[in-house]
Design a protein around this motif. Structure first.
Motif, PDB file in Angstrom:
ATOM      1  N   UNK A 161       0.963  -1.126   0.022  1.00 50.14           N
ATOM      2  CA  UNK A 161      -0.030  -0.090   0.087  1.00 50.14           C
ATOM      3  C   UNK A 161       0.952   1.039   0.124  1.00 50.14           C
ATOM      4  N   UNK A 162       0.215   2.451  -0.428  1.00 46.09           N
ATOM      5  CA  UNK A 162       1.057   3.664  -0.452  1.00 46.09           C
ATOM      6  C   UNK A 162       0.040   4.774   0.433  1.00 46.09           C
ATOM      7  N   UNK A 163       0.616   5.305   1.278  1.00 44.22           N
ATOM      8  CA  UNK A 163       0.083   6.314   2.316  1.00 44.22           C
ATOM      9  C   UNK A 163       0.434   7.534   2.008  1.00 44.22           C
ATOM     10  N   UNK A 164      -0.400   8.535   1.968  1.00 46.82           N
ATOM     11  CA  UNK A 164       0.429   9.984   1.943  1.00 46.82           C
ATOM     12  C   UNK A 164       1.015  10.412   3.234  1.00 46.82           C
ATOM     13  N   UNK A 165       1.902  11.204   3.158  1.00 45.64           N
ATOM     14  CA  UNK A 165       2.702  11.360   4.549  1.00 45.64           C
ATOM     15  C   UNK A 165       1.769  12.097   5.461  1.00 45.64           C
ATOM     16  N   UNK A 166       0.797  13.131   4.905  1.00 46.26           N
ATOM     17  CA  UNK A 166      -0.184  13.775   5.843  1.00 46.26           C
ATOM     18  C   UNK A 166      -0.906  12.751   6.759  1.00 46.26           C
ATOM     19  N   UNK A 167      -1.283  11.483   6.142  1.00 47.18           N
ATOM     20  CA  UNK A 167      -2.016  10.452   7.018  1.00 47.18           C
ATOM     21  C   UNK A 167      -1.226   9.660   7.610  1.00 47.18           C
ATOM     22  N   UNK A 168       0.215   9.116   7.151  1.00 47.07           N
ATOM     23  CA  UNK A 168       1.097   8.231   7.661  1.00 47.07           C
ATOM     24  C   UNK A 168       1.503   8.730   8.947  1.00 47.07           C
ATOM     25  N   UNK A 169       1.979   9.928   8.758  1.00 40.73           N
ATOM     26  CA  UNK A 169       2.848  10.552   9.981  1.00 40.73           C
ATOM     27  C   UNK A 169       4.304   9.911  10.031  1.00 40.73           C
ATOM     28  N   UNK A 170       5.124  10.661  10.979  1.00 41.18           N
ATOM     29  CA  UNK A 170       6.556  10.336  11.313  1.00 41.18           C
ATOM     30  C   UNK A 170       7.273  10.387   9.790  1.00 41.18           C
ATOM     31  N   UNK A 171       6.781  11.371   8.910  1.00 44.27           N
ATOM     32  CA  UNK A 171       7.514  11.409   7.776  1.00 44.27           C
ATOM     33  C   UNK A 171       8.792  12.608   7.977  1.00 44.27           C
ATOM     34  N   UNK A 172      10.040  12.243   7.602  1.00 38.68           N
ATOM     35  CA  UNK A 172      11.332  12.996   8.167  1.00 38.68           C
ATOM     36  C   UNK A 172      11.734  13.897   6.976  1.00 38.68           C
ATOM     37  N   UNK A 173      11.520  13.429   5.610  1.00 36.97           N
ATOM     38  CA  UNK A 173      12.350  13.920   4.456  1.00 36.97           C
ATOM     39  C   UNK A 173      11.846  15.508   4.463  1.00 36.97           C
ATOM     40  N   UNK A 174      12.751  16.541   4.089  1.00 34.42           N
ATOM     41  CA  UNK A 174      12.322  17.695   4.049  1.00 34.42           C
ATOM     42  C   UNK A 174      10.909  18.349   3.468  1.00 34.42           C
ATOM     43  N   UNK A 175      10.580  17.812   2.043  1.00 33.49           N
ATOM     44  CA  UNK A 175       9.182  18.343   1.746  1.00 33.49           C
ATOM     45  C   UNK A 175       8.102  17.207   2.161  1.00 33.49           C
ATOM     46  N   UNK A 176       8.321  16.274   3.115  1.00 31.07           N
ATOM     47  CA  UNK A 176       7.310  15.494   3.654  1.00 31.07           C
ATOM     48  C   UNK A 176       6.780  16.109   5.010  1.00 31.07           C
ATOM     49  N   UNK A 177       7.571  16.881   5.629  1.00 28.59           N
ATOM     50  CA  UNK A 177       7.108  17.256   6.959  1.00 28.59           C
ATOM     51  C   UNK A 177       5.995  18.256   6.811  1.00 28.59           C
TER      52      UNK A 177
END
Length: 436
Positions: free
Chosen positions: A417-433
């Motif tokens: 599955x693929x989940x957008x960072x807005x919903x997945x949480x804990x994203x750390x890459x600069x453009x994903x925060x």
């Protein structure tokens, strides 16, 4: 690898003093008066000499003539140091420090002739236990069947030891000799190849070479020997051996202290200059051709131009590949059967990171499209993480700078599955925060 062979071997060897009484063919009877004087004088002499010895027996061995310049008449004592220990001959020099000689050097002369000035106390006639302990301290892989006392310097005792199988070693130990201090052993193969004033004389170079060639049969795959070279001690404590094989290839074998081959290094895969008996450039080109064939058999179109080998993974060879277009990949090739080639994005999920070629994330972009995430061309990845359910989690960023996704995988090739960072949480890459 540091392929260090030998340090300087210019050893100023000193022979024992000549004022010592020579042992007879049969064990001699030690004069009671000489023993009484020895036992009375020895403890203080041993202490003055800094010898590691608890005196268990001693004798006064004789006295030399007066030195016309100093007026000193040197005295010689023999001391035994208890069970399993190696005794000494000690020469006093008036107020100057005593000279100390191990009974190994005295009883097993460098010329291998019967000793003329040996140790004769009963405890010093059989030195086998002490010799075995010294060999163990120096990491000689056997209990020596023969030894030869080459001599001493001011700080070292130099001894040759022969193993029952014909292997030989030069042991460098402390002087005065102590079984509690460090000792090192170097294979006689190194001395056979060196132009030095220390040579191995027990056993024969031919016997040592025969043992060397037997190691080639333990290579993976075995090497039919065309030529060989002893490299010496490597930085990890193993010994290195180079072999040129009759099939044109070359290998370096790493051998542990027990004489077992622990690793086979193909000359095509080691740093330039490590192998001297084979043409490493030709071997490297041939190996690149082989990896191209293995990659194509695995379904990849990578035309391999460069490669680097990872540590062996069981029966699987793992290789970083650089393809003709400059892109990188990781190839995993078992000893038999079909291999696998992963692009640099999916290779992260298998625990490998590309460092030679450029990373191509087109495969990860294709994985997103399987879940209708068609707006993202993957430009960057985070570090893969393992989820509690055992799946693999990989964060990806998008080339347009908009927030990216987290892709979950059941294995490196199967996205779940693929989940957008807005919903997945804990994203750390600069453009994903999250902004703000």
């Amino acid at each position: 690898m540091r392929l260090g062979l030998l340090a300087a071997l210019f050893i100023a060897v000193m022979a024992p003093v000549t004022a010592m009484a020579a042992p007879a063919a049969k064990p001699p009877t030690v004069d009671s008066g000489a023993r009484k004087q020895g036992m009375a004088d020895a403890p203080a002499i041993v202490q003055a000499a800094g010898v590691d010895c608890q005196v268990s027996d001693a004798r006064f061995a004789g006295q030399g003539g007066k030195d016309p310049k100093t007026g000193i008449a040197p005295k010689v004592y023999e001391v035994a140091c208890g069970p399993g220990k190696i005794g000494f001959l000690i020469q006093t020099n008036g107020t100057n420090p005593p000279n100390v000689y191990s009974c190994i050097v005295a009883n097993y002369p460098a010329d291998q002739k019967p000793p003329t000035n040996g140790c004769i106390l009963p405890a010093n006639l059989d030195l086998s236990a002490g010799i075995a302990a010294l060999a163990q301290k120096a990491k000689v892989p056997c209990t020596p069947s023969q030894v030869r006392g080459i001599g001493q310097t001011t700080s070292n005792t130099i001894i040759e030891a022969l193993c029952p199988n014909g292997a030989g070693y030069i042991i460098t130990a402390s002087a005065p000799l102590s079984l509690t201090k460090d000792a090192q052993a170097l294979n006689c193969l190194a001395y056979d190849a060196a132009n030095a004033n220390v040579k191995c004389e027990l056993g024969s170079p031919a016997a040592r070479t025969a043992l060397e060639d037997k190691l080639a049969a333990q290579a993976t795959p075995p090497c039919a020997v065309k030529d060989h070279r002893f490299i010496g001690l490597l930085t990890d404590g193993t010994e290195g051996y180079e072999f040129a094989c009759t099939d044109g290839k070359g290998v370096i074998l790493k051998v542990n202290a027990q004489g077992q081959v622990t690793q086979t290094l193909n000359c095509a895969n080691v740093p330039a200059g490590s192998c001297t008996l084979t043409d490493s450039r030709q071997a490297s080109a041939e190996q690149a051709g082989l990896y191209t064939k293995l990659a194509k058999a695995a379904g990849s179109n990578c035309n391999v131009t460069r490669y680097a080998v990872f540590p062996q993974q069981g029966d699987k060879e793992v290789v970083e590949l650089v393809c003709g277009d400059g892109s990188g990949a990781i190839g995993m090739f078992p000893a038999t059967g079909k291999g696998t080639v992963l692009d640099c994005g999916h290779a992260l999920l298998a625990g490998f990171k590309c460092s030679l070629g450029k990373a191509d994330y087109a495969g990860l972009t294709a994985d997103l499209k399987k879940f209708n995430k068609n707006d993202c061309a993957v430009s960057q990845t985070g570090s893969p993480l393992k989820a509690p359910d055992g799946t693999l989690r990989l964060e990806v960023a998008c080339a347009d700078g908009l927030p990216g996704y987290v892709i979950n995988y059941t294995d490196p090739n199967t996205p779940k599955e693929a989940i957008a960072c807005a919903f997945a949480g804990n994203c750390t890459l600069p453009t994903n925060k999250k902004k703000g």
